[in-house]
Each structure stands twice: as C-alpha cells, then as structure tokens.
Write an enzyme that holds these catalytic residues in place. Structure first.
Site, short mmCIF file in Angstrom:
data_model
loop_
_atom_site.label_atom_id
_atom_site.label_comp_id
_atom_site.label_asym_id
_atom_site.label_seq_id
_atom_site.Cartn_x
_atom_site.Cartn_y
_atom_site.Cartn_z
N ASP A 40 -46.72 -8.11 111.56
CA ASP A 40 -47.97 -7.68 110.87
C ASP A 40 -49.05 -7.38 111.79
O ASP A 40 -49.78 -6.44 111.43
CB ASP A 40 -48.58 -9.22 110.29
CG ASP A 40 -47.85 -9.43 108.95
OD1 ASP A 40 -47.55 -8.61 108.23
OD2 ASP A 40 -47.63 -10.74 108.62
N GLY A 41 -48.84 -7.89 112.94
CA GLY A 41 -49.86 -7.44 114.05
C GLY A 41 -49.61 -5.95 114.18
O GLY A 41 -50.54 -5.23 114.86
N ASN A 115 -57.62 -8.44 107.80
CA ASN A 115 -57.32 -9.80 107.90
C ASN A 115 -58.68 -10.50 107.94
O ASN A 115 -58.94 -11.27 107.03
CB ASN A 115 -56.43 -10.22 108.98
CG ASN A 115 -55.05 -10.20 109.05
OD1 ASN A 115 -54.49 -10.00 107.92
ND2 ASN A 115 -54.25 -10.58 110.00
N GLU A 116 -59.32 -10.50 109.07
CA GLU A 116 -60.80 -11.21 108.93
C GLU A 116 -61.57 -10.80 110.35
O GLU A 116 -61.21 -10.23 111.27
CB GLU A 116 -60.19 -12.47 109.21
CG GLU A 116 -59.78 -13.03 110.47
CD GLU A 116 -58.39 -12.82 110.85
OE1 GLU A 116 -58.20 -12.10 111.78
OE2 GLU A 116 -57.65 -13.41 110.38
N ARG A 141 -73.78 -25.33 112.63
CA ARG A 141 -73.61 -25.71 113.91
C ARG A 141 -72.32 -25.90 114.44
O ARG A 141 -71.28 -26.84 113.91
CB ARG A 141 -74.26 -26.74 114.31
CG ARG A 141 -75.96 -26.66 114.17
CD ARG A 141 -76.71 -27.78 114.56
NE ARG A 141 -78.15 -27.53 114.49
CZ ARG A 141 -78.58 -27.65 113.29
NH1 ARG A 141 -78.21 -27.71 112.24
NH2 ARG A 141 -80.23 -27.38 113.23
N ALA A 178 -64.66 -25.78 113.53
CA ALA A 178 -65.17 -26.92 114.31
C ALA A 178 -66.65 -27.08 114.02
O ALA A 178 -67.30 -27.07 114.99
CB ALA A 178 -64.73 -26.84 115.88
P1 NAP Z 1 -50.80 -12.63 117.60
O1 NAP Z 1 -51.52 -13.59 118.32
O2 NAP Z 1 -49.72 -11.70 118.02
O3 NAP Z 1 -50.01 -13.33 116.38
C1 NAP Z 1 -50.62 -14.08 115.40
C2 NAP Z 1 -49.45 -14.45 114.46
O4 NAP Z 1 -50.32 -14.31 113.01
C3 NAP Z 1 -48.42 -13.56 114.40
O5 NAP Z 1 -47.20 -14.45 113.99
C4 NAP Z 1 -48.58 -12.61 113.34
O6 NAP Z 1 -47.58 -12.09 112.53
C5 NAP Z 1 -49.35 -13.57 112.01
N1 NAP Z 1 -49.96 -12.65 111.16
C6 NAP Z 1 -50.96 -11.57 111.09
N2 NAP Z 1 -51.59 -11.33 110.22
C7 NAP Z 1 -51.18 -12.19 109.31
C8 NAP Z 1 -51.37 -12.28 107.64
N3 NAP Z 1 -52.08 -11.44 107.49
N4 NAP Z 1 -50.47 -13.28 107.24
C9 NAP Z 1 -49.81 -14.18 107.84
N5 NAP Z 1 -49.73 -14.00 109.34
C10 NAP Z 1 -50.23 -13.10 109.97
O7 NAP Z 1 -51.90 -11.46 116.76
P2 NAP Z 1 -51.45 -10.36 116.09
O8 NAP Z 1 -50.09 -10.22 115.73
O9 NAP Z 1 -52.27 -9.26 116.64
O10 NAP Z 1 -52.28 -10.50 114.80
C11 NAP Z 1 -53.69 -10.67 114.73
C12 NAP Z 1 -53.93 -11.63 113.53
O11 NAP Z 1 -53.26 -13.03 113.94
C13 NAP Z 1 -55.35 -11.96 113.20
O12 NAP Z 1 -56.05 -11.00 112.46
C14 NAP Z 1 -55.26 -13.48 112.82
O13 NAP Z 1 -55.23 -13.47 111.18
C15 NAP Z 1 -53.97 -13.93 113.28
N6 NAP Z 1 -53.90 -15.02 114.19
C16 NAP Z 1 -53.96 -16.26 114.20
C17 NAP Z 1 -54.17 -17.32 114.85
C18 NAP Z 1 -53.76 -18.70 114.29
O14 NAP Z 1 -53.23 -18.97 113.44
N7 NAP Z 1 -54.22 -19.80 115.00
C19 NAP Z 1 -54.57 -17.03 116.00
C20 NAP Z 1 -54.70 -15.75 116.61
C21 NAP Z 1 -54.72 -14.70 115.60
P3 NAP Z 1 -46.68 -11.01 113.50
O15 NAP Z 1 -45.81 -11.85 114.34
O16 NAP Z 1 -45.94 -10.55 112.08
O17 NAP Z 1 -47.18 -10.13 114.11
MN MN Z 2 -48.08 -10.25 116.72
#
Ligand code: NAP
Ligand code: MN
Length: 255
Positions: A40-41, A115-116, A141, A178
């Site tokens: 998804d990333g 996403n957000e 806060r 938080a």
């Molecule tokens: P990343 O740090 O490499 O991975 C974040 C994880 O979230 C990966 O497993 C990614 O899937 C998954 N993800 C991304 N969009 C999603 C969605 N719409 N629904 C379900 N899972 C999703 O970051 P990244 O791949 O660049 O993606 C950035 C996104 O990750 C942010 O927009 C945020 O939504 C999410 N994120 C989540 C957390 C958390 O849950 N604690 C922390 C940081 C970011 P893939 O492995 O398929 O890429």
């Molecule tokens: Mn990813």
C-alpha cells in the site's frame, strides 16, 4: 502509456520485468496507467509522485508482500490483470482523498492525503482548539490528532483505535493520539466520524511548531496558526479485482 512505481525488493523488480515484457504499450512520464508493485505504501508514493495528474491516472496495485488494502492483484492473477488492461475490461473504484490547508503567519500550504493527516508533537504536549465547522468542540491536549479518510481507516487510524469505515461511506475520522484527560483537561476520548460536508479546524492559542504527516510524508512546520481539513470530492482511481471485496480483505488482514 504507462509508468511503474516499484518497491525496492527483488520480488517486486522481478514482477516489474514480467509486466514490461508482456505489455506492448510504452512507458511515459505522463501515464494514464500507473502499475504499483510492492505494498500500500507503494501506492502512496505513486499518488504523491503523480499529484499533478492525479485525476487522469488509474492505479493498478500488485502486492508482493502480505495483503494490500489498495492493492488487489498479485503474481498469481497477474496474467488476468494484464489481459484486462489490454482489453480495457477492468473495473475501477474511486477512493476519496482528504484535503488540508495549513497556515503559518506568512504562508498557506495545501496538502492532500489518501490515508490520513497527522499533527504530532512528541517532546511536548500540544494544545489545540478543535472546531467542527465554525463551532468550537473541545480543547485537545496531548500528543497529536489524526484525520483519516475512509480508505485510510485501516491504516494508522485503526492502530489508534479508530473504526474501520466502509470506503464508500464518505466521511472523515478524527482520532486522538494520547490525549490528556483529567479533572483539568477533557476531550471526547473516542474517535469521531464526520460527514463529508464537515470541515475540521484546529487553532493553537499561539503559533506552534508541529510535525505534520500526510500519508508517508512528514514536514516540520514552524509557527502553525491554523489547520483545516475535510474529505474532498477528488478521488484516486484504483483498479480492483471483483473477487476480493473490501470486507473480505478486512477479514483476511485482521481476523
Ligand atoms: P510503513 O511504515 O512502511 O508501513 C505502514 C504499514 O501500514 C504497512 O504495513 C502498510 O502496508 C500499511 N498500510 C498503509 N496504508 C494502509 C491502509 N490504507 N490500510 C491498511 N494498511 C495500510 O509506511 P508506508 O508503507 O509508507 O505507509 C504509510 C502509511 O502507513 C501511513 O499513511 C499510515 O496509515 C500507516 N502507518 C501506520 C502506523 C501504525 O499503524 N502504527 C505507523 C506508521 C504509518 P504495506 O506493507 O502494504 O505498504
Ligand atoms: Mn510499506
């Protein structure tokens, strides 16, 4: 006329080669179709790369890791996917993006996210007045706030305890990171899902420095005086596989 955005791993690169070998149409910088191979990333990286032509492109997501939420194809159904591209017989789902405006004393920035958005401060508490449309709702806060689209609800939003939202339910979800809740300070505590016509505004008492995240991207903002966001009518168009409906994916991913 296509382009590829590929995760930097061997499997993703192997699939890219397979895809290019089979496609006779040419590569371009102004694609109509963007093949995203990875997770998804990878789709997030693609839409921000092609933000100027977002309304003109269709994304095909081919996942090479575990299940992808925006990615409906994989190595097994790759040939069928390519046939559907060649025959133009694929179906497309539009995921609404969110749009935000962030103001400092001298500048107004605009952003979009699939996403957000998140406003975060890790070293100190941030204090923000939260307005729904033009009415003050609460004073927050805590560490931060997350504004998620329906499509993004399974990402960070869910990890924060937010609800999974049907991608077709046009809404924006506000989730806390938080929050401090005590006799002195109080926030609603649960996440809020607001209709598409609502706009959320944040106002600090005085200009503040915050980390602002939109999808996978982060900016350090100095002196923010106001932030507002809402769901947009603009959509990211992603081709989908009819055999894998959204709640099946939710089940496969989380249950
Ligand atoms: P990343 O740090 O490499 O991975 C974040 C994880 O979230 C990966 O497993 C990614 O899937 C998954 N993800 C991304 N969009 C999603 C969605 N719409 N629904 C379900 N899972 C999703 O970051 P990244 O791949 O660049 O993606 C950035 C996104 O990750 C942010 O927009 C945020 O939504 C999410 N994120 C989540 C957390 C958390 O849950 N604690 C922390 C940081 C970011 P893939 O492995 O398929 O890429
Ligand atoms: Mn990813």
């Amino acid at each position: 006329m296509f382009a590829t955005v590929v995760k930097n791993d061997l499997v993703s690169k192997r699939i890219e080669k397979k895809l290019k070998d089979r496609l006779s149409i040419g590569e371009t910088n102004t694609p109509k179709i963007v093949f995203c191979i990875g997770g998804d990333g990878t789709i997030l990286r693609a839409i921000h790369k092609y933000s100027d032509i977002l309304d003109d492109i269709i994304i095909f997501g081919i996942h090479t890791g575990h299940l992808g939420f925006f990615m409906d194809f994989n190595e097994k159904n790759l040939d069928n996917m390519i046939d559907s591209v060649i025959n133009e017989s694929f179906e497309v789902h539009g995921f609404n993006i969110a749009e935000a405006e962030l103001k400092t004393k001298n500048k107004t920035f605009t952003y979009f996210a699939l996403n957000e958005f998140q406003l975060i401060k890790v070293d100190r508490v941030i204090v923000l007045d939260v307005y729904i449309d033009d009415k003050k709702f609460e004073t927050f806060r805590g560490t931060g706030l997350c504004f998620s689209t329906p499509g993004g609800s399974t990402g960070m939003n869910r990890s924060l305890g937010g609800a999974i939202v049907d991608p077709d339910l046009h809404s924006i979800q506000l989730t806390e990171l938080a929050s401090i809740n005590s006799n002195a300070y109080r926030t609603i505590g649960s996440s809020l899902i607001l209709g598409r016509d609502r706009t959320l505004h944040l106002k600090p008492e005085a200009p503040i420095d915050v980390d602002f995240c939109y999808d996978h991207l982060t900016m350090n903002i100095r002196g923010m005086i106001e932030f507002s966001c809402s769901l947009s009518d603009r959509k990211v168009r992603i081709a989908y596989n009819k055999n894998n409906p959204f709640f099946e994916r939710v089940k496969q991913a989380f249950l």
